[in-house]
Structure formats: C-alpha cells, structure tokens
Scaffold this motif. Structure first.
Motif: not given
Length: 123
Positions: A36-58
């Motif tokens: 994606r355009d943004a660093d997804q893990l950085e998005e997670f740590w910044a609170g712009r990605m939910s725990w659920r979304r990260l779990w689904v991807l990982v």
C-alpha cells in the motif's frame, strides 16, 4: 447480537507475541504481500489500523512469508499439504511393492520393509 464480531483475547495475545518476536519479519511481509502507499505497521502503531485488521493480514500470510518461516522453521514452512500427500502416496506405493515382493519371494530372504519419507515434524 449482530454487528461485527469481536476478536478474542487469544488472538490479541498471539498477535502481541508475534509483534514482540518478529516485528521486522511482519513489517517485511506486510510490504511484500499487502503493498500500500503507507507503511502498514507504522499505521498500526499510530492507531490508524485496528488490531483485528493486523491479525487478519498476519494470520493469512502464505507459507513463504518471513514471519511464517521465522515462527515454524524453513523445513516445516515448506511442507505443504500437497507435499504431505505426495509423501504419503510414495510411502503407500513402497509398502504395496514390499507386500508384493514379500508374497512372491519364493524361498529367498524376506525383503526389508520400506522406510517412510522423513517428515520435518518427526523430530
């Protein structure tokens, strides 16, 4: 109850542990498999990605993902269902050939039973 399903505490604990142990692998895998355009893990740590979304991807990373290989080891990660079925087929064919040879050996010595193909999880 309706609405969105909640992620359970077991998933959160598992994801937390993976983040502690394999953060670099997760970051590399997210960039490789879900670009994606943004660093997804950085998005997670910044609170712009939910725990659920990260779990689904990982949790749906393929076998050749760095996180999977780091977690289970390269041999086990490479051992797919297809490889297991092929190994089983070879083992069964070897057993059938051994049975045939044993039944038709005449007076000669009995053939040695076949050894199954080693599995990476048979440690």
């Amino acid at each position: 109850m309706g609405g969105r399903r909640r992620h359970g505490p077991k998933k959160l604990i598992a994801l937390s542990w993976l983040l502690v142990e394999h953060e670099d692998d997760i970051e590399a895998d997210l960039a490789r498999f879900y670009p994606r355009d943004a660093d997804q893990l950085e998005e997670f740590w910044a609170g712009r990605m939910s725990w659920r979304r990260l779990w689904v991807l990982v949790s749906r990373l393929p076998r050749d993902a760095a996180t999977v290989i780091a977690e289970v080891g390269p041999d086990r990660a490479a051992w797919s269902t297809e490889v297991e079925l092929l190994a089983k087929a070879v083992d069964e064919l070897a057993a059938a050939n051994w049975q045939f040879a044993s039944a038709h050996r005449g007076r000669g010595p009995a053939p040695a039973p076949p050894q199954p193909i080693p599995r990476p999880f048979d440690d």
